[in-house]
Scaffold this motif. Structure first.
Motif, PDB file in Angstrom:
ATOM      1  N   PRO A  25       7.179  10.937 -40.394  1.00 16.15           N
ATOM      2  CA  PRO A  25       8.504  11.389 -40.841  1.00 16.15           C
ATOM      3  C   PRO A  25       9.311  10.223 -41.423  1.00 16.15           C
ATOM      4  O   PRO A  25       9.235   9.099 -40.940  1.00 16.15           O
ATOM      5  N   VAL A  26      10.067  10.528 -42.459  1.00  9.99           N
ATOM      6  CA  VAL A  26      10.802   9.477 -43.158  1.00  9.99           C
ATOM      7  C   VAL A  26      12.312   9.661 -42.994  1.00  9.99           C
ATOM      8  O   VAL A  26      12.807  10.782 -42.887  1.00  9.99           O
ATOM      9  N   TYR A  27      13.014   8.543 -42.943  1.00 15.84           N
ATOM     10  CA  TYR A  27      14.486   8.547 -43.019  1.00 15.84           C
ATOM     11  C   TYR A  27      14.806   8.247 -44.480  1.00 15.84           C
ATOM     12  O   TYR A  27      14.551   7.143 -44.952  1.00 15.84           O
ATOM     13  N   ASP A  28      15.337   9.217 -45.187  1.00 16.73           N
ATOM     14  CA  ASP A  28      15.658   9.049 -46.611  1.00 16.73           C
ATOM     15  C   ASP A  28      17.049   8.424 -46.702  1.00 16.73           C
ATOM     16  O   ASP A  28      18.066   9.099 -46.525  1.00 16.73           O
ATOM     17  N   ILE A  29      17.101   7.106 -46.990  1.00 19.37           N
ATOM     18  CA  ILE A  29      18.357   6.372 -46.764  1.00 19.37           C
ATOM     19  C   ILE A  29      19.370   6.441 -47.917  1.00 19.37           C
ATOM     20  O   ILE A  29      20.473   5.956 -47.759  1.00 19.37           O
ATOM     21  N   HIS A  30      18.995   7.028 -49.046  1.00 17.48           N
ATOM     22  CA  HIS A  30      20.023   7.243 -50.087  1.00 17.48           C
ATOM     23  C   HIS A  30      19.700   8.502 -50.900  1.00 17.48           C
ATOM     24  O   HIS A  30      18.692   8.554 -51.603  1.00 17.48           O
ATOM     25  N   ARG A 142      12.900  13.174 -41.679  1.00 15.99           N
ATOM     26  CA  ARG A 142      13.514  13.387 -40.352  1.00 15.99           C
ATOM     27  C   ARG A 142      15.014  13.214 -40.429  1.00 15.99           C
ATOM     28  O   ARG A 142      15.748  13.736 -39.584  1.00 15.99           O
ATOM     29  N   LYS A 143      15.496  12.483 -41.409  1.00 15.97           N
ATOM     30  CA  LYS A 143      16.934  12.281 -41.585  1.00 15.97           C
ATOM     31  C   LYS A 143      17.219  12.009 -43.055  1.00 15.97           C
ATOM     32  O   LYS A 143      16.411  11.403 -43.746  1.00 15.97           O
ATOM     33  N   ILE A 144      18.411  12.458 -43.484  1.00 16.22           N
ATOM     34  CA  ILE A 144      18.800  12.323 -44.883  1.00 16.22           C
ATOM     35  C   ILE A 144      20.149  11.634 -44.908  1.00 16.22           C
ATOM     36  O   ILE A 144      21.079  12.102 -44.254  1.00 16.22           O
ATOM     37  N   CYS A 145      20.264  10.559 -45.650  1.00 17.28           N
ATOM     38  CA  CYS A 145      21.591   9.945 -45.769  1.00 17.28           C
ATOM     39  C   CYS A 145      22.260  10.450 -47.043  1.00 17.28           C
ATOM     40  O   CYS A 145      21.683  10.414 -48.127  1.00 17.28           O
ATOM     41  N   ASP A 166      25.585  18.281 -38.791  1.00 14.11           N
ATOM     42  CA  ASP A 166      24.159  18.597 -38.718  1.00 14.11           C
ATOM     43  C   ASP A 166      23.433  17.280 -38.446  1.00 14.11           C
ATOM     44  O   ASP A 166      23.507  16.350 -39.259  1.00 14.11           O
ATOM     45  N   GLU A 167      22.748  17.220 -37.311  1.00 12.07           N
ATOM     46  CA  GLU A 167      22.091  15.987 -36.854  1.00 12.07           C
ATOM     47  C   GLU A 167      21.120  15.397 -37.878  1.00 12.07           C
ATOM     48  O   GLU A 167      20.815  14.213 -37.846  1.00 12.07           O
ATOM     49  N   ARG A 168      20.620  16.254 -38.772  1.00 11.05           N
ATOM     50  CA  ARG A 168      19.610  15.767 -39.726  1.00 11.05           C
ATOM     51  C   ARG A 168      20.230  14.947 -40.857  1.00 11.05           C
ATOM     52  O   ARG A 168      19.522  14.333 -41.633  1.00 11.05           O
ATOM     53  N   PHE A 169      21.554  14.997 -40.968  1.00 11.30           N
ATOM     54  CA  PHE A 169      22.225  14.308 -42.068  1.00 11.30           C
ATOM     55  C   PHE A 169      23.096  13.161 -41.547  1.00 11.30           C
ATOM     56  O   PHE A 169      23.802  13.317 -40.555  1.00 11.30           O
ATOM     57  N   ALA A 170      23.022  12.024 -42.254  1.00  8.47           N
ATOM     58  CA  ALA A 170      23.893  10.888 -41.931  1.00  8.47           C
ATOM     59  C   ALA A 170      24.791  10.651 -43.142  1.00  8.47           C
ATOM     60  O   ALA A 170      24.483  11.092 -44.251  1.00  8.47           O
ATOM     61  N   ALA A 171      25.895   9.942 -42.921  1.00  9.85           N
ATOM     62  CA  ALA A 171      26.846   9.707 -44.014  1.00  9.85           C
ATOM     63  C   ALA A 171      26.837   8.238 -44.441  1.00  9.85           C
ATOM     64  O   ALA A 171      26.513   7.347 -43.657  1.00  9.85           O
ATOM     65  N   ALA A 172      27.180   8.009 -45.706  1.00  5.35           N
ATOM     66  CA  ALA A 172      27.388   6.649 -46.217  1.00  5.35           C
ATOM     67  C   ALA A 172      28.651   6.678 -47.065  1.00  5.35           C
ATOM     68  O   ALA A 172      28.843   7.583 -47.877  1.00  5.35           O
ATOM     69  N   ARG A 223      27.067   5.133 -42.007  1.00  2.00           N
ATOM     70  CA  ARG A 223      26.021   4.183 -41.595  1.00  2.00           C
ATOM     71  C   ARG A 223      26.065   2.905 -42.422  1.00  2.00           C
ATOM     72  O   ARG A 223      25.510   1.889 -42.050  1.00  2.00           O
ATOM     73  N   TYR A 224      26.659   2.981 -43.605  1.00  2.00           N
ATOM     74  CA  TYR A 224      26.868   1.777 -44.420  1.00  2.00           C
ATOM     75  C   TYR A 224      27.921   2.094 -45.464  1.00  2.00           C
ATOM     76  O   TYR A 224      28.296   3.254 -45.656  1.00  2.00           O
ATOM     77  N   VAL A 225      28.401   1.046 -46.124  1.00  2.00           N
ATOM     78  CA  VAL A 225      29.368   1.201 -47.218  1.00  2.00           C
ATOM     79  C   VAL A 225      28.619   0.823 -48.486  1.00  2.00           C
ATOM     80  O   VAL A 225      27.857  -0.142 -48.493  1.00  2.00           O
ATOM     81  N   MET A 226      28.806   1.603 -49.555  1.00  2.00           N
ATOM     82  CA  MET A 226      27.959   1.397 -50.735  1.00  2.00           C
ATOM     83  C   MET A 226      28.751   1.333 -52.031  1.00  2.00           C
ATOM     84  O   MET A 226      29.748   2.038 -52.197  1.00  2.00           O
TER      85      MET A 226
END
Ligand code: RAT
Ligand code: ZN
Length: 419
Positions: A25-30, A142-145, A166-172, A223-226
């Motif tokens: 499973p991958v964490y898609d970070i952007h 497994r997670k989408i940013c 939704d636990e599957r999504f993270a914010a940036a 999770r980060y500033v972009m």
């Protein structure tokens, strides 16, 4: 230790590495996707797939109609035109075209029938909830940013109202307007109750921008500033952009222990008639990134760079600065030729201490092809690299391969963030 890597077992070994890469499973970070709670901001389905700005740019290579005429059409009419030009009148050989087909095929659709109405009918029968789960499953994500902007008029009210995450999504937190268009952004911040001055040099401005960043990082659980940057971005410099980064954003990132993600190399609106499809690429002066990393050892930086010609220099920078984590094959570099080259180069220079890919998906369904295509290339390179280690007498166990792939697919990124 059970080796999967002897020359004698080439085939099973390669197949095992491929299987591990295909199933980890991958964490898609952007990405540019949104949680379903954002309603219409979450794009999905065949028409959104076809009007993807990568395909708009390609269709205009063939289309003979004024830009304005195209933009005045409905989404479905635009999709019809793109389908006709890029799939029916010419073979869909480009990476973005192939991606549509990989995705449709993964859904079990028979693409060779070239039947757009039937494809539309299939999508019309899906619900966004099930489709989200299905796309994440097919992509192995497994997670989408997300990319989240308080400056977006449609997005901001959703955050302000609040919703069940939704636990599957993270914010940036994306801050391009803040860093790159201060004179237009300052009045907005002032209107939202931050005592900033259009003259960025006023001392109160920086503490108020920090308060703004803090409020939004907390609200989003960012999770980060972009930021994306033009190729000629300079640091240090007397520019407002550099001052805002140095005196507001970097102290903020240190306080919240968040990485600052920089994406240099984009020339916005090279052809404004193409709207989102009109941005271009240029060679970046990476001395800015070098200086950021060197002068701010207590900050963490994430970076992906747009020009192919900058990639080797970026790897060398990452060797010099452990507060720099490089990631992804961004936008115009996300084509098999360059993904292969960049991934190989990064492994050869950095081992496993980077994140080879992010999807940059704007349409949910794109997760499927972006990850299927990337996984195949990453697997091929890993097979080759482990095989070379085998020739040098080093045997790699299955659990070691699993560990390595987990690192590449988000583990190394998460450790970097947690540091
Ligand atoms: O790849 C893209 O979709 C671009 O339009 C950009 O959004 C780019 O990825 C960015 O984040 O600025
Ligand atoms: Zn992006």
């Amino acid at each position: 230790m059970r080796s999967i890597l002897s020359e004698a077992s080439q085939v099973p070994f390669a197949a095992q590495v491929e299987e591990i890469v295909a199933s980890t499973p991958v964490y898609d970070i952007h990405t540019h996707l949104y949680e379903p709670a954002f309603g219409k901001l979450l794009l999905w389905g065949i028409d959104d797939l076809l009007v993807y700005h990568y395909l708009v740019a390609e269709a205009f290579r063939y289309l003979d109609l004024p830009y304005e005429k195209f933009w005045s059409l409905t989404k479905m009419e635009q999709a019809d035109l793109i389908w006709r030009e890029l799939f029916l009148e010419h073979s869909p050989l480009s990476e973005a075209c192939r991606g549509v087909l990989t995705t449709l095929q993964a859904f079990g659709l028979d693409v060779k029938r070239r039947d757009l109405p039937a494809i539309r009918k299939w999508f019309a029968a899906q619900t966004v909830e099930n489709h989200t789960s299905q796309c994440l499953k097919l992509a192995g994500a497994r997670k989408i940013c997300m990319t989240n902007s308080p400056f977006d008029e449609q997005e901001r009210p959703v955050w302000e109202q609040g919703f069940h995450r939704d636990e599957r999504f993270a914010a940036a937190l994306r801050i391009d307007p803040l860093v790159l268009s201060w004179s237009e952004t300052a009045p907005k911040l002032a209107g939202w109750g931050y005592a900033v001055d259009a003259d960025a040099a006023a001392p109160k401005t920086f503490s108020e921008v920090r308060r703004f960043l803090g409020d939004w990082c907390r609200r989003m659980d960012a999770r980060y500033v972009m930021v994306s940057l033009p190729p000629d971005f300079a640091y240090p410099s007397s520019s407002v952009s550099a001052a805002l980064i140095e005196r507001a954003n970097l102290p903020h990132c240190r306080e919240f222990n968040l990485p600052f993600a920089v994406m240099p190399g984009v020339k916005r609106a090279v052809n404004p008639g193409l709207k989102l499809a009109g941005d271009g690429s240029g060679l970046s002066d990476l001395r800015a990134l070098q200086n950021l990393c060197a002068q701010h050892p207590d900050n963490k930086f994430l970076a992906t760079v747009l020009a192919r010609e900058n990639q080797h220099e970026l790897c060398v920078l990452a060797r010099k600065f452990r507060n720099l984590h490089i990631f992804g094959c961004w936008w115009f570099t996300n084509v098999p030729l360059i993904v292969e080259e960049m991934t190989r180069m990064r492994i050869e220079l950095l081992g496993l201490s980077f994140t080879p890919q992010h999807s940059d998906a704007r349409v949910l369904d794109q997760l499927v092809y972006k990850w299927q295509h990337s996984r195949r290339i990453i697997a091929r390179i890993l097979v080759e690299k482990y095989t070379e280690l085998g020739r040098a007498g080093w045997q790699t166990s299955r659990s070691e391969v699993e560990r390595d792939v987990k690192d590449l697919f988000g583990g190394a990124f998460e450790r970097f963030c947690a540091r």
